[in-house]
Scaffold this active site. Structure first.
Site, PDB file in Angstrom:
ATOM      1  N   GLY A  69      36.287  39.891  39.511  1.00 35.47           N
ATOM      2  CA  GLY A  69      36.398  41.246  40.009  1.00 35.47           C
ATOM      3  C   GLY A  69      37.263  41.361  41.245  1.00 35.47           C
ATOM      4  CB  THR A  70      37.688  39.202  44.239  1.00 32.48           C
ATOM      5  OG1 THR A  70      36.362  39.369  44.757  1.00 32.48           O
ATOM      6  CG2 THR A  70      38.666  39.092  45.393  1.00 32.48           C
ATOM      7  CG  ASN A 150      28.676  45.671  46.553  1.00 32.12           C
ATOM      8  OD1 ASN A 150      29.237  46.683  46.971  1.00 32.12           O
ATOM      9  ND2 ASN A 150      28.749  44.521  47.191  1.00 32.12           N
ATOM     10  CD  GLN A 178      26.975  44.903  41.661  1.00 28.00           C
ATOM     11  OE1 GLN A 178      25.929  44.939  41.016  1.00 28.00           O
ATOM     12  NE2 GLN A 178      27.431  43.787  42.209  1.00 28.00           N
ATOM     13  CB  SER A 198      33.125  40.637  37.890  1.00 29.10           C
ATOM     14  OG  SER A 198      32.902  39.274  38.159  1.00 29.10           O
ATOM     15  CG  HIS A 200      29.775  36.420  38.416  1.00 27.85           C
ATOM     16  ND1 HIS A 200      28.902  36.378  39.472  1.00 27.85           N
ATOM     17  CD2 HIS A 200      30.929  36.912  38.907  1.00 27.85           C
ATOM     18  CE1 HIS A 200      29.504  36.822  40.559  1.00 27.85           C
ATOM     19  NE2 HIS A 200      30.734  37.158  40.244  1.00 27.85           N
ATOM     20  CB  THR A 236      47.019  28.478  31.124  1.00 26.21           C
ATOM     21  OG1 THR A 236      48.300  27.844  31.143  1.00 26.21           O
ATOM     22  CG2 THR A 236      46.343  28.207  29.782  1.00 26.21           C
ATOM     23  CB  CYS A 324      31.935  39.342  48.874  1.00 31.76           C
ATOM     24  SG  CYS A 324      32.080  39.179  47.084  1.00 31.76           S
TER      25      CYS A 324
END
Length: 380
Positions: A69-70, A150, A178, A198, A200, A236, A324
């Site tokens: 996401g970042t 978040n 989120q 994101s 995860h 890749t 974060c």
């Protein structure tokens, strides 16, 4: 242990691991290689791209895989702004954006001469559409507003903000990291032009994210090299993780309608008990327009870190806010933006759930919160 820090990261779902496994073993090729081994990997990558696009209501060609996401936020804010620099150097964001958006905007200000307008939020973290409209200018090249915060869980009225941005001819990006497991994600439904995800945060693996961006918008790449992702992000591709993200997103979307209602009701019961039984406890974020999976509080007169340690002693793992920003002693900018005093902001505790959380688990968590705050505050 009761893990209630799912806004930081979620466990990888078994279905996701099983979907990824072939691309970590037999189908291991480089998707850019022009032979049968590489073509098999490329087929898996393209299928993952199509499946994600279907959930987001866009074209497969509008999906750009990133490392998370970042990076997706960075690519959106920097890439869309730099590609439109001939039209202007003005950005609009909110004060409660993720660091990836806020720091990308600051980078453009420092190194490229952009002006950044930060639209204020009210005490619940919501943007007034009139304030948003007033911030847009003829030289505004991008607005970025988080779908759901978040730390405090507040959900923005993106439909209203998107309509305003569209009328002004300004592309709107949203960080939906989120929101992904809880809210509808279609670009048209949300009224946005670009959207970050994101893996995860919704039962997928770490190290994979997506920027969905309408094909008509020019996008300056941040990573140059072999021209992968249609020249928008070289390197890749992580095929196994892309397949895992697609699987996790599909599962979350299928479960979302029922899970949002069920978990939302459990969240309300949990919040009500904490507010009733912990003297001085204050809910942060909007009481109604909030994610089903986040309950966030401040406990004046305590130490948030001490409460977290007490909770862990009682078998509940949670956090004070954004992972974060972990390790920072400064009060949360999000809490300061909604008007919470710095000393009170440092008492914050956030508990965040998955769709599978049970009433018993949240009843146990509420008991632990009450006991932990009592122990730290010494008031009962």
């Amino acid at each position: 242990m009761l893990y209630l820090d799912n806004a930081a990261t979620t466990p990888v779902r078994r279905e996701v691991l099983e979907a990824m496994w072939p691309y970590l073993t037999s189908t291991f090729g480089n998707p850019s290689s022009h032979h049968t081994v590489g073509e098999a990997a490329a087929a898996g990558l393209q299928d993952a791209r199509r499946r994600i696009a279907d959930v987001l209501g866009t074209r497969a060609g509008d999906i750009v895989f990133t490392s998370g996401g970042t990076e997706a936020d960075n690519l959106a804010v920097k890439g869309l702004s730099l590609a439109a620099i001939h039209r202007g150097r003005h950005l609009v964001i909110s004060p409660i954006e993720h660091e990836a958006v806020a720091e990308s905007a600051d980078y453009l200000r420092r190194l490229h001469g952009f002006e950044v307008t930060t639209v204020s939020v009210d005490g619940t973290g919501r943007i007034d559409p009139a304030d948003f409209a007033a911030a847009l200018r003829p030289d505004t090249v991008l607005a970025s507003v988080m779908a759901a915060n978040n730390e405090i869980g507040t959900v923005q009225d993106l439909t209203a903000l998107g309509g305003i941005a569209r009328s002004a001819g300004v592309p709107l990006h949203t960080d939906a990291v989120q929101a992904a497991a809880w809210l509808p994600l279609g670009l048209d439904r949300l009224g946005v032009d670009a959207l970050s995800l994101s893996g995860h945060k919704l039962g997928g693996p770490k190290g994979i994210g997506v920027l969905a961006v309408r094909g008509a918008l020019p996008l300056e790449p941040l990573v140059h090299g072999g021209g992968q992702e249609r020249g928008k992000r070289s390197g890749t591709e992580n095929v196994a993780a892309a397949v895992g993200l697609a699987t996790a997103l599909e599962l979350a979307e299928a479960e979302r309608p029922d899970a949002s209602v069920r978990v939302g009701a459990l969240r309300d019961r949990f919040i009500s008990r904490v507010l009733r039984e912990v003297p001085g406890a204050r809910l942060t974020g909007h009481p109604e327009h909030r994610l089903p999976g986040i309950a966030s509080f401040v406990f004046p007169g305590t130490s948030g870190e001490a409460v977290l340690l007490e909770l862990e002693q009682r078998g509940v793992v949670s956090s004070s806010g954004s992972a974060c920003a972990a390790g920072s002693d400064d009060p949360s900018p999000v809490l300061l933006a909604i008007g919470i005093e710095p000393v009170v902001a440092q008492t914050a505790v956030r508990l965040s759930f998955t769709a599978s959380v049970s009433q018993q688990e949240l009843d146990d968590a509420a008991s632990a919160v009450v006991a932990a705050v009592d122990s730290v505050a010494g008031i009962r």
